[in-house]
Write an enzyme that holds these catalytic residues in place. Sequence first.
Site, PDB file in Angstrom:
ATOM      1  N   ASP A  43      42.656  41.502  31.085  1.00  0.00           N
ATOM      2  CA  ASP A  43      41.552  41.336  32.017  1.00  0.00           C
ATOM      3  C   ASP A  43      42.119  41.563  33.419  1.00  0.00           C
ATOM      4  O   ASP A  43      43.341  41.529  33.610  1.00  0.00           O
ATOM      5  CB  ASP A  43      40.971  39.930  31.873  1.00  0.00           C
ATOM      6  CG  ASP A  43      39.814  39.702  32.824  1.00  0.00           C
ATOM      7  OD1 ASP A  43      39.009  40.628  33.011  1.00  0.00           O
ATOM      8  OD2 ASP A  43      39.729  38.599  33.393  1.00  0.00           O
TER       9      ASP A  43
ATOM     10  N   ASP B 281      41.775  35.108  31.774  1.00  0.00           N
ATOM     11  CA  ASP B 281      41.916  33.884  32.551  1.00  0.00           C
ATOM     12  C   ASP B 281      41.442  32.665  31.780  1.00  0.00           C
ATOM     13  O   ASP B 281      41.551  31.539  32.265  1.00  0.00           O
ATOM     14  CB  ASP B 281      41.167  33.995  33.893  1.00  0.00           C
ATOM     15  CG  ASP B 281      39.672  34.272  33.712  1.00  0.00           C
ATOM     16  OD1 ASP B 281      39.167  34.119  32.577  1.00  0.00           O
ATOM     17  OD2 ASP B 281      39.014  34.632  34.691  1.00  0.00           O
TER      18      ASP B 281
ATOM     19  N   ASP C 144      36.271  34.600  29.358  1.00  0.00           N
ATOM     20  CA  ASP C 144      36.594  35.533  28.283  1.00  0.00           C
ATOM     21  C   ASP C 144      36.705  34.830  26.933  1.00  0.00           C
ATOM     22  O   ASP C 144      37.486  35.239  26.080  1.00  0.00           O
ATOM     23  CB  ASP C 144      37.912  36.255  28.592  1.00  0.00           C
ATOM     24  CG  ASP C 144      37.830  37.058  29.877  1.00  0.00           C
ATOM     25  OD1 ASP C 144      36.808  37.734  30.079  1.00  0.00           O
ATOM     26  OD2 ASP C 144      38.774  37.010  30.671  1.00  0.00           O
TER      27      ASP C 144
END
Length: 828
Positions: A508, A702, A706
């Site tokens: 990410d 994080d 997600d």
Amino acid sequence: MSSCFHCNLPVPPGSHWQVTVDAVVQPMCCPGCAAVAQSIVDNGFSDYYRSREGFAATATQDGLIPPELKLYDLPYLQDDTGADASSADAIFLVDGIRCAACVWLIERRLARLPGVQAVNMNATTERLQVSWDRQRCKPSDILTSLREIGYIAYPYDPVRHGAQLDRARKTLFRQLFIAGLSMMQVMMYVLPTYMADAGSMDADIGSLMQWASLLLTLPALLYSAQPFFRGAWVNLKSRTLGMDVPVALGIGAAFIGSVVATVRGTGEVYFDSITMFIFLLLCSRYLELAARRKAASALNTLQHALPASAWAMPGYPDDRTLMLMAASQLREGDVILVRPGEAIAADGIILEGDSAVDLSLLTGESRALHRDVGARLPGGAVNATQPIVVRVTQAARDSTLSILVKLIERAGQGKPQLALWADRVAAWFVGALLLFALVVFCFWQWVDSSRAWPIAIAVLVVSCPCALSLATPTALAAATDRLVRRGILIVRPHVLETLHRATHIIFDKTGTLTAGKPVLRHLETLGGRSRDWCLQLAATLEKSSAHPLGLAIVAAADGVAGIVELAVDAVRHDAGRGLEATIDGLQYRLGSAAFVAELVGTAPTDLAPAEVTPVYLGSSNGWLARFDLADGLRTDARDVIRYFQASGRTVILLSGDQQTVTQTVADELGIATALGESLPDQKLAYVQALQRDGAIVAMVGDGINDAAVLSAADVSFAMGGGTALAQLHADCVLLSGVLASLSEVDVTAAQTLAVIRQNLWWATLYNVIAIPAAALGWLNPWMTGIGMSVSSAVVVLNALRLRRAVRLPVSTQDDGTAIRPLPVASAG
């Protein structure tokens, strides 16, 4: 006649048994009730007597259950940590764990207990995690079932666990000492018979030495060898075959054969081999116990770091009187005083004072970090320098350290595929060994009956299923301990194994490759003023602002030498647009282009790139500067990407941010595939599509937004942070917040799997060579004892090498986060 306070039976005349409960001396009818009541009081369960609806039932001594277990049945003592309100979850300590067969037996027995939903036994830490249905099962049912198969268990308590390990160590040392003493004394009598030539020693002298050896062997057999005979008896009662079965059979058979030969006056005796074997095997177990304690050291350190009490200030701020209270009673909104050297009992915010805070237990950061008013502090951090007043934001049981401890406890419960395979092989290995020893005995009884007995004993003794079953869990425990000490928490057991096989590493962007907060990337001057003067002016205007963009400008000014504050008058904030102020009679504005253009009177001619957020500075005399801010890359991001690319993995950037921004970050880091503007469901679909094509996907995010894709990936990593720990769905948490920790996990995974393969190869090769050699009569019983002990020791020592970590060079800012240095000096 008075009645017993515990069970209500009459107290016999002249009874002197008493227990003080809630400062009142209460009569007891017998020492049993007195012991139970005293234990209830000592363990802090006096509430039992105030809330009970009846008296304790009487029982025979054999049927007594430790009082802690019955008390654990009380509803208010059980945590609702299961999947729903009807479920409960607890961790117990189990005494007497010896090998993989013990783990298999415990899990199998409890799995058959009505109401038990999940069972996981960790042989390394001796912790048992059980989930059960409250309506169908009670904790005392679980622990009574364990007692029936020979294992004593208690509700988990770190103090009790430490005492239990210490008692086990002392008992094992005493048994080791007695075995060693017996071995040396027996050797004194056996050595002359080895050195004497045929016919040179008188028969009476030889017989006397044999009888002396017999008597000196008894302490080792009856005391030092107890763990093997007790374990074998438990295994046989439960119809399982553990490592202790062949060991006990070998010792017993050798002793019986030696006694028969001594009584008859003819035949071989093996008293020296028996004592040596017991001594060497106890040495191996002592080493294994030390290894287990070292492997659990990180968790023990965290457990002891949880403060038991805190100084509360119930009347704050009007009344600053201090009251000592249990940390477990702290609730959100309470105010506490934390003195220098004390651990913070719960997550909170500093109300008064500033101090240096040691976060090494939580993040692995070795430096104490400065924190002042308004800063958030995680529970378990240590106040290093000055007293501070803290308002609690989370109950102590929900503090960062408490959640971390629970995650670590849960992390050690599962088993990766390699460990499950080794356990299955070890269980079958013992059965095959016993059958093989019987065949060997029958063969030699036919070929040479005088050698049948010693060769069968050698086969039983030389085998080492212990090394096979220890090969994987010891290495995993050592690796986990190493990573926890580096601020890396493995939550799922398969992390190391799966990461090592991963083909795709997906990152990410925000909060993972970037710091998750804006930094000044470029400063463009638009008037005649210098860059430093513009930065000085903007930082002065933003001093009173808490906006993230303003904080980034202030932080940039802090890193430039020679910046001084200016006298600012009449500061006015315009929400969402910017701020204006007067300096030396001249009006200035800092904010969006439209907001500043209203003062300047013209639109800016120099527009910012699409991937940054521009902040303009201007006055009534004209435009002065443009500050380009963007989410800053972590300093270690490029090195981490290159590391995985060099290892042959496909690296992908998957972000919900704009495609142009995502591509810019990918180009800077050298990532070939960058997919922006991806919604959570699109990220999930992309990962699943890769998996359908055969990819093994590792996802790094994080941990907050997600959740779905982290759960779907084959192995997932989250950047840890404070209270977000409770919301993580990842398999591994990088508590340090340093991305380079991911490379360290991968290096550790490769080393761990290499050690496991070495251990399994060694254990297999040893057994393949040693067992046939013993069956062919090439090895004496004393030689096989040495071989088995050395085999176990080699496996444990090889695994302990993993505790030594090579520290990776990582640059961090004062808050412990690795961020790319500000490139203001090169801006023009």
